[in-house]
Design an enzyme around this catalytic site. Sequence first.
Site, PDB file in Angstrom:
ATOM      1  N   TYR A  37     -13.369   7.449  -9.693  1.00  0.00           N
ATOM      2  CA  TYR A  37     -14.565   8.210 -10.112  1.00  0.00           C
ATOM      3  C   TYR A  37     -15.102   7.699 -11.455  1.00  0.00           C
ATOM      4  CZ  TYR A  37     -13.163  11.687  -6.547  1.00  0.00           C
ATOM      5  OH  TYR A  37     -12.807  12.330  -5.389  1.00  0.00           O
ATOM      6  N   LEU A 174     -19.339  21.670   0.841  1.00  0.00           N
ATOM      7  CA  LEU A 174     -20.727  22.141   0.724  1.00  0.00           C
ATOM      8  C   LEU A 174     -21.713  21.134   1.310  1.00  0.00           C
ATOM      9  CD1 LEU A 174     -20.597  23.448  -2.983  1.00  0.00           C
ATOM     10  CD2 LEU A 174     -19.964  24.654  -0.867  1.00  0.00           C
ATOM     11  N   ILE A 211     -12.569  22.722  -3.783  1.00  0.00           N
ATOM     12  CA  ILE A 211     -12.908  22.054  -5.053  1.00  0.00           C
ATOM     13  C   ILE A 211     -14.404  21.724  -5.100  1.00  0.00           C
ATOM     14  CG2 ILE A 211     -10.646  21.161  -5.762  1.00  0.00           C
ATOM     15  CD1 ILE A 211     -11.246  18.568  -4.209  1.00  0.00           C
ATOM     16  N   SER A 214     -20.484  20.588  -8.787  1.00  0.00           N
ATOM     17  CA  SER A 214     -21.900  20.693  -9.124  1.00  0.00           C
ATOM     18  C   SER A 214     -22.085  20.204 -10.557  1.00  0.00           C
ATOM     19  CB  SER A 214     -22.404  22.139  -9.010  1.00  0.00           C
ATOM     20  OG  SER A 214     -23.775  22.187  -9.382  1.00  0.00           O
ATOM     21  N   ARG A 219     -24.850  26.866 -10.813  1.00  0.00           N
ATOM     22  CA  ARG A 219     -24.107  26.699  -9.553  1.00  0.00           C
ATOM     23  C   ARG A 219     -22.606  26.641  -9.819  1.00  0.00           C
ATOM     24  NH1 ARG A 219     -27.444  21.986  -6.293  1.00  0.00           N
ATOM     25  NH2 ARG A 219     -29.200  23.277  -5.625  1.00  0.00           N
ATOM     26  N   SER A 222     -21.615  30.188 -10.234  1.00  0.00           N
ATOM     27  CA  SER A 222     -21.716  31.031  -9.030  1.00  0.00           C
ATOM     28  C   SER A 222     -20.749  30.562  -7.939  1.00  0.00           C
ATOM     29  CB  SER A 222     -23.169  31.133  -8.566  1.00  0.00           C
ATOM     30  OG  SER A 222     -23.426  30.305  -7.483  1.00  0.00           O
ATOM     31  N   ASN A 223     -20.463  29.264  -7.843  1.00  0.00           N
ATOM     32  CA  ASN A 223     -19.515  28.783  -6.822  1.00  0.00           C
ATOM     33  C   ASN A 223     -18.116  29.363  -7.041  1.00  0.00           C
ATOM     34  OD1 ASN A 223     -21.586  27.254  -5.744  1.00  0.00           O
ATOM     35  ND2 ASN A 223     -20.838  25.296  -6.538  1.00  0.00           N
TER      36      ASN A 223
HETATM   37  N1  LIG Z   1     -10.221  12.665  -1.581  1.00  0.00           N
HETATM   38  C1  LIG Z   1     -11.398  12.191  -1.246  1.00  0.00           C
HETATM   39  O1  LIG Z   1     -11.534  11.171  -0.557  1.00  0.00           O
HETATM   40  C2  LIG Z   1     -12.624  12.921  -1.710  1.00  0.00           C
HETATM   41  C3  LIG Z   1     -13.873  12.599  -1.172  1.00  0.00           C
HETATM   42  C4  LIG Z   1     -14.980  13.327  -1.615  1.00  0.00           C
HETATM   43  C5  LIG Z   1     -14.822  14.316  -2.557  1.00  0.00           C
HETATM   44  N2  LIG Z   1     -13.579  14.592  -3.081  1.00  0.00           N
HETATM   45  C6  LIG Z   1     -13.409  15.640  -4.118  1.00  0.00           C
HETATM   46  O2  LIG Z   1     -13.931  16.860  -3.623  1.00  0.00           O
HETATM   47  C7  LIG Z   1     -14.945  17.335  -4.504  1.00  0.00           C
HETATM   48  C8  LIG Z   1     -15.989  18.100  -3.733  1.00  0.00           C
HETATM   49  O3  LIG Z   1     -16.601  17.274  -2.771  1.00  0.00           O
HETATM   50  P1  LIG Z   1     -18.089  16.689  -2.937  1.00  0.00           P
HETATM   51  O4  LIG Z   1     -18.384  16.426  -4.365  1.00  0.00           O
HETATM   52  O5  LIG Z   1     -18.218  15.575  -1.969  1.00  0.00           O
HETATM   53  O6  LIG Z   1     -19.008  17.814  -2.325  1.00  0.00           O
HETATM   54  P2  LIG Z   1     -19.223  19.392  -2.490  1.00  0.00           P
HETATM   55  O7  LIG Z   1     -18.588  19.972  -3.689  1.00  0.00           O
HETATM   56  O8  LIG Z   1     -18.879  19.958  -1.187  1.00  0.00           O
HETATM   57  O9  LIG Z   1     -20.798  19.421  -2.628  1.00  0.00           O
HETATM   58  C9  LIG Z   1     -21.434  18.886  -3.726  1.00  0.00           C
HETATM   59  C10 LIG Z   1     -22.923  18.857  -3.426  1.00  0.00           C
HETATM   60  O10 LIG Z   1     -23.399  20.191  -3.224  1.00  0.00           O
HETATM   61  C11 LIG Z   1     -24.351  20.525  -4.231  1.00  0.00           C
HETATM   62  N3  LIG Z   1     -24.078  21.908  -4.610  1.00  0.00           N
HETATM   63  C12 LIG Z   1     -23.046  22.397  -5.332  1.00  0.00           C
HETATM   64  N4  LIG Z   1     -23.102  23.737  -5.449  1.00  0.00           N
HETATM   65  C13 LIG Z   1     -24.226  24.122  -4.788  1.00  0.00           C
HETATM   66  C14 LIG Z   1     -24.836  25.384  -4.563  1.00  0.00           C
HETATM   67  N5  LIG Z   1     -24.306  26.500  -5.041  1.00  0.00           N
HETATM   68  N6  LIG Z   1     -25.983  25.409  -3.836  1.00  0.00           N
HETATM   69  C15 LIG Z   1     -26.535  24.280  -3.354  1.00  0.00           C
HETATM   70  N7  LIG Z   1     -25.991  23.049  -3.526  1.00  0.00           N
HETATM   71  C16 LIG Z   1     -24.851  22.970  -4.242  1.00  0.00           C
HETATM   72  C17 LIG Z   1     -24.143  19.532  -5.342  1.00  0.00           C
HETATM   73  O11 LIG Z   1     -25.335  19.266  -6.020  1.00  0.00           O
HETATM   74  P3  LIG Z   1     -25.498  19.533  -7.603  1.00  0.00           P
HETATM   75  O12 LIG Z   1     -24.407  18.762  -8.307  1.00  0.00           O
HETATM   76  O13 LIG Z   1     -26.884  19.033  -7.854  1.00  0.00           O
HETATM   77  O14 LIG Z   1     -25.361  21.016  -7.796  1.00  0.00           O
HETATM   78  C18 LIG Z   1     -23.687  18.285  -4.571  1.00  0.00           C
HETATM   79  O15 LIG Z   1     -24.813  17.613  -4.033  1.00  0.00           O
HETATM   80  C19 LIG Z   1     -15.448  16.049  -5.164  1.00  0.00           C
HETATM   81  O16 LIG Z   1     -16.240  16.293  -6.291  1.00  0.00           O
HETATM   82  C20 LIG Z   1     -14.154  15.344  -5.414  1.00  0.00           C
HETATM   83  O17 LIG Z   1     -13.490  15.899  -6.551  1.00  0.00           O
HETATM   84  C21 LIG Z   1     -12.496  13.918  -2.660  1.00  0.00           C
END
Ligand SMILES: NC(=O)c1ccc[n+]([C@@H]2O[C@H](COP(=O)([O-])OP(=O)(O)OC[C@H]3O[C@@H](n4cnc5c(N)ncnc54)[C@H](OP(=O)(O)O)[C@@H]3O)[C@@H](O)[C@H]2O)c1
Length: 245
Positions: A37, A174, A211, A214, A219, A222-223
């Site tokens: 990251y 999300l 996890i 945002s 957000r 609120s999450n």
């Molecule tokens: N092990 C792996 O291979 C792997 C892969 C992917 C992710 N991860 C981990 O998992 C975490 C979460 O996954 P992720 O980052 O892919 O996705 P996520 O947390 O499911 O979703 C993030 C997306 O949703 C938006 N969002 C967040 N809260 C919101 C809300 N209340 N309303 C509307 N949209 C919202 C964010 O935009 P904004 O930022 O603009 O709010 C961003 O575009 C990662 O950050 C990472 O730490 C691990």
Amino acid sequence: MPLLGFGTWQITGREATASTAAALEAGYRHLDTATIYGNEAQVGRALADSGLERDDVFVTTKCPPDLAGQELDTIKRSLDLLGTDHVDLWLIHWTPAEGVGLDMWERFVEARELRLARDIGVSNYRAEQIDELVDGTGVKPAVNQIKWSPLLFKPHVLAQHRERGIALEGYSGLRGGTLEDGTVAEIAAHHGRTPAQVVVRWHLQHGVIAIPKSTKPERIRSNADVGGFVLSDDDMARLDALGRG
Ligand SMILES: NC(=O)c1ccc[n+]([C@@H]2O[C@H](COP(=O)([O-])OP(=O)(O)OC[C@H]3O[C@@H](n4cnc5c(N)ncnc54)[C@H](OP(=O)(O)O)[C@@H]3O)[C@@H](O)[C@H]2O)c1
């Protein structure tokens, strides 16, 4: 391990420090980062600046399998960047191109013995691959972090982790259209909550670690504000059924 953590994928530079600081301020006590990251220093900076005791925050980082052979150097570098002498959880980020990473897992065990990582786990492993890892080394991962959301729900996958005594940690819950799904929106409206809160709450009621990530403080707050309502058995069943769609 707190069931709710803050995801930091795709947040870098000052934004990573600011977002992590906002998460700690909002009450998150679990941070999820990774070598790839490129934000461990910024996450560590926010942790140091928060004034929180190190033991009060659960920190996860991950090692990509292409750094096999350099595992201990990798974790020491992560610790330097994070500004801590241990992480709480260290994960193999995904399965190597060949095999399941038996040698890598042996080095992970060594890191745990050296107290560089309090616990060790994997990410993006299937149950059969975990079995191969355990058969080959005799050591079970504490956690498997995989892509998980109502739209991806598979009861047998949850059961496979339960049967093995391995915590299931979900990521990208999300994304992938979950927040726009009509059923999620309906359940959210019924409870006067956001779709994201419903999805986080759904993880927690299944005992799955969530996890959400945002960069927006509102957000981020609120999450994590998912304590004041409960999804009914019917809500849970309707959300689970989305995985069959
Ligand atoms: N092990 C792996 O291979 C792997 C892969 C992917 C992710 N991860 C981990 O998992 C975490 C979460 O996954 P992720 O980052 O892919 O996705 P996520 O947390 O499911 O979703 C993030 C997306 O949703 C938006 N969002 C967040 N809260 C919101 C809300 N209340 N309303 C509307 N949209 C919202 C964010 O935009 P904004 O930022 O603009 O709010 C961003 O575009 C990662 O950050 C990472 O730490 C691990």
